[in-house]
Motif scaffolding. Structure first.
Motif, PDB file in Angstrom:
ATOM      1  N   ILE A   4      18.093  -6.569  21.666  1.00  0.00           N
ATOM      2  CA  ILE A   4      18.363  -7.735  20.838  1.00  0.00           C
ATOM      3  C   ILE A   4      18.314  -7.327  19.360  1.00  0.00           C
ATOM      4  O   ILE A   4      17.421  -6.601  18.933  1.00  0.00           O
ATOM      5  N   GLN A   5      19.278  -7.800  18.610  1.00  0.00           N
ATOM      6  CA  GLN A   5      19.273  -7.629  17.156  1.00  0.00           C
ATOM      7  C   GLN A   5      19.326  -9.014  16.519  1.00  0.00           C
ATOM      8  O   GLN A   5      20.289  -9.759  16.712  1.00  0.00           O
ATOM      9  N   ARG A   6      18.291  -9.371  15.781  1.00  0.00           N
ATOM     10  CA  ARG A   6      18.235 -10.674  15.148  1.00  0.00           C
ATOM     11  C   ARG A   6      19.076 -10.689  13.873  1.00  0.00           C
ATOM     12  O   ARG A   6      19.308  -9.647  13.242  1.00  0.00           O
ATOM     13  N   ALA A   7      19.504 -11.901  13.505  1.00  0.00           N
ATOM     14  CA  ALA A   7      20.345 -12.035  12.319  1.00  0.00           C
ATOM     15  C   ALA A   7      19.672 -11.431  11.092  1.00  0.00           C
ATOM     16  O   ALA A   7      20.322 -10.779  10.262  1.00  0.00           O
ATOM     17  N   GLY A   8      18.357 -11.615  10.991  1.00  0.00           N
ATOM     18  CA  GLY A   8      17.633 -11.099   9.834  1.00  0.00           C
ATOM     19  C   GLY A   8      17.469  -9.598   9.822  1.00  0.00           C
ATOM     20  O   GLY A   8      17.028  -9.036   8.805  1.00  0.00           O
ATOM     21  N   GLU A   9      17.796  -8.939  10.932  1.00  0.00           N
ATOM     22  CA  GLU A   9      17.690  -7.482  11.003  1.00  0.00           C
ATOM     23  C   GLU A   9      18.980  -6.787  10.595  1.00  0.00           C
ATOM     24  O   GLU A   9      19.018  -5.557  10.522  1.00  0.00           O
ATOM     25  N   ARG A  10      20.027  -7.551  10.333  1.00  0.00           N
ATOM     26  CA  ARG A  10      21.282  -6.949   9.896  1.00  0.00           C
ATOM     27  C   ARG A  10      21.129  -6.418   8.472  1.00  0.00           C
ATOM     28  O   ARG A  10      20.375  -6.961   7.667  1.00  0.00           O
ATOM     29  N   LEU A  26      25.962  -2.695  12.550  1.00  0.00           N
ATOM     30  CA  LEU A  26      25.969  -1.254  12.793  1.00  0.00           C
ATOM     31  C   LEU A  26      26.092  -0.516  11.466  1.00  0.00           C
ATOM     32  O   LEU A  26      26.433  -1.120  10.434  1.00  0.00           O
ATOM     33  N   SER A  27      25.804   0.773  11.480  1.00  0.00           N
ATOM     34  CA  SER A  27      25.901   1.573  10.257  1.00  0.00           C
ATOM     35  C   SER A  27      27.250   1.336   9.593  1.00  0.00           C
ATOM     36  O   SER A  27      28.300   1.367  10.252  1.00  0.00           O
ATOM     37  N   PHE A  28      27.212   1.114   8.282  1.00  0.00           N
ATOM     38  CA  PHE A  28      28.437   0.745   7.578  1.00  0.00           C
ATOM     39  C   PHE A  28      28.256   1.037   6.094  1.00  0.00           C
ATOM     40  O   PHE A  28      27.260   0.632   5.495  1.00  0.00           O
ATOM     41  N   GLY A  29      29.239   1.714   5.505  1.00  0.00           N
ATOM     42  CA  GLY A  29      29.199   1.978   4.071  1.00  0.00           C
ATOM     43  C   GLY A  29      27.924   2.689   3.660  1.00  0.00           C
ATOM     44  O   GLY A  29      27.549   3.710   4.260  1.00  0.00           O
ATOM     45  N   ASP A  33      22.384   4.713   9.608  1.00  0.00           N
ATOM     46  CA  ASP A  33      21.325   4.877  10.595  1.00  0.00           C
ATOM     47  C   ASP A  33      21.914   5.712  11.725  1.00  0.00           C
ATOM     48  O   ASP A  33      22.783   5.233  12.455  1.00  0.00           O
ATOM     49  N   PRO A  34      21.500   6.953  11.890  1.00  0.00           N
ATOM     50  CA  PRO A  34      22.095   7.815  12.917  1.00  0.00           C
ATOM     51  C   PRO A  34      21.919   7.287  14.334  1.00  0.00           C
ATOM     52  O   PRO A  34      22.654   7.689  15.238  1.00  0.00           O
ATOM     53  N   ASP A  35      20.972   6.374  14.540  1.00  0.00           N
ATOM     54  CA  ASP A  35      20.761   5.792  15.864  1.00  0.00           C
ATOM     55  C   ASP A  35      21.516   4.474  16.045  1.00  0.00           C
ATOM     56  O   ASP A  35      21.338   3.797  17.055  1.00  0.00           O
ATOM     57  N   ASN A  36      22.339   4.125  15.052  1.00  0.00           N
ATOM     58  CA  ASN A  36      23.038   2.836  15.107  1.00  0.00           C
ATOM     59  C   ASN A  36      24.471   2.990  14.608  1.00  0.00           C
ATOM     60  O   ASN A  36      24.971   2.168  13.845  1.00  0.00           O
ATOM     61  N   LEU A  37      25.134   4.056  15.051  1.00  0.00           N
ATOM     62  CA  LEU A  37      26.477   4.351  14.554  1.00  0.00           C
ATOM     63  C   LEU A  37      27.557   3.558  15.266  1.00  0.00           C
ATOM     64  O   LEU A  37      28.536   3.147  14.651  1.00  0.00           O
ATOM     65  N   ARG A  38      27.409   3.344  16.558  1.00  0.00           N
ATOM     66  CA  ARG A  38      28.396   2.599  17.331  1.00  0.00           C
ATOM     67  C   ARG A  38      27.759   2.146  18.621  1.00  0.00           C
ATOM     68  O   ARG A  38      26.696   2.641  19.022  1.00  0.00           O
ATOM     69  N   PHE A  39      28.445   1.216  19.287  1.00  0.00           N
ATOM     70  CA  PHE A  39      28.015   0.770  20.603  1.00  0.00           C
ATOM     71  C   PHE A  39      29.266   0.647  21.449  1.00  0.00           C
ATOM     72  O   PHE A  39      30.132  -0.208  21.185  1.00  0.00           O
ATOM     73  N   GLY A  40      29.398   1.505  22.467  1.00  0.00           N
ATOM     74  CA  GLY A  40      30.648   1.555  23.201  1.00  0.00           C
ATOM     75  C   GLY A  40      31.780   1.875  22.250  1.00  0.00           C
ATOM     76  O   GLY A  40      31.697   2.826  21.469  1.00  0.00           O
TER      77      GLY A  40
END
Length: 217
Positions: A4-10, A26-29, A33-40
């Motif tokens: 789960i990713q909460r709105a406030g964690e974006r 997700l990682s952007f600009g 975060d090397p652990d949050n580069l993409r999902f599928g």
């Protein structure tokens, strides 16, 4: 597994002084975060809020499938392939950047604009850009170039909808509240499912939920 990713964690981005507020899932600009580069196939899921008159000036994209869902307001799109459209709630916009295209995104209306923009990695890079707007989307929307399908669920309180059995499932709550397994999700919350059974979404209020069904990359 459900994450789960909460709105406030974006990650907050955009340019608030210019009337642009962005929240990245997700990682952007500048956010990396090397652990949050993409999902599928999903490379980005950005919540965008544009004040009247605000927008993104002409900028390039390549090798990306870009799907946009307007939550409220009206989005004006122009690109170097000659397309100019206004996208409203219930409409889906897809821009296949392929080998390269430039576009402009603006809020030319008098009311605030809220939209969700999702970037997916194509299975094969290159090709010719293409563009499509589906008015009043009903039913699943396939993006074969990325091996993905978008399901849009508009639920009344206590209504349920099953999630697809797929290697990767991404759930984004655009409006309202829903429950998923033992979790309550509100606006801007998201869930990532891998290797799990396919639970149901159940609405706790009027809700609009975007669900990506993706195969293994």
């Amino acid at each position: 597994m459900i994450r789960i990713q909460r709105a406030g964690e974006r990650y907050p981005g955009g340019d608030p002084e210019a009337g642009i507020e962005t929240r990245h899932a997700l990682s952007f600009g500048p956010y990396y975060d090397p652990d949050n580069l993409r999902f599928g196939a999903l490379l980005a899921c950005n919540e965008e809020r544009l004040a009247p008159g605000a927008g993104f000036d002409e900028h390039p994209h390549s090798h990306t499938e870009i799907v946009t869902w307007v939550v409220e307001g009206a989005l004006t799109h122009r690109d170097t392939a000659g397309h100019e459209t206004v996208v409203r709630p219930g409409d889906l916009q897809r821009l296949s950047a392929a080998g390269g295209v430039r576009h402009v995104e603006r809020n030319d209306a008098a009311a605030p604009l809220v939209f969700v923009q999702m970037w997916l990695a194509p299975l094969t890079p290159g090709g010719e850009p293409s563009y499509e707007v589906v008015r009043d989307l009903a039913g699943p929307y396939a993006v074969p170039a990325a091996g993905a399908v978008l399901h849009v669920h508009r639920l009344k309180p206590a209504e349920s909808a099953p999630l697809p059995p797929a290697p990767f499932v991404y759930v984004h709550v655009a409006r309202g509240r829903v429950s998923l397994a033992d979790e309550e999700l509100g606006e801007g919350d998201a869930a990532r499912l891998t290797g799990a059974e396919s639970p149901h979404l159940t609405a706790g209020s009027d809700a609009e939920v975007l669900v990506w069904e993706m195969r293994a990359p």
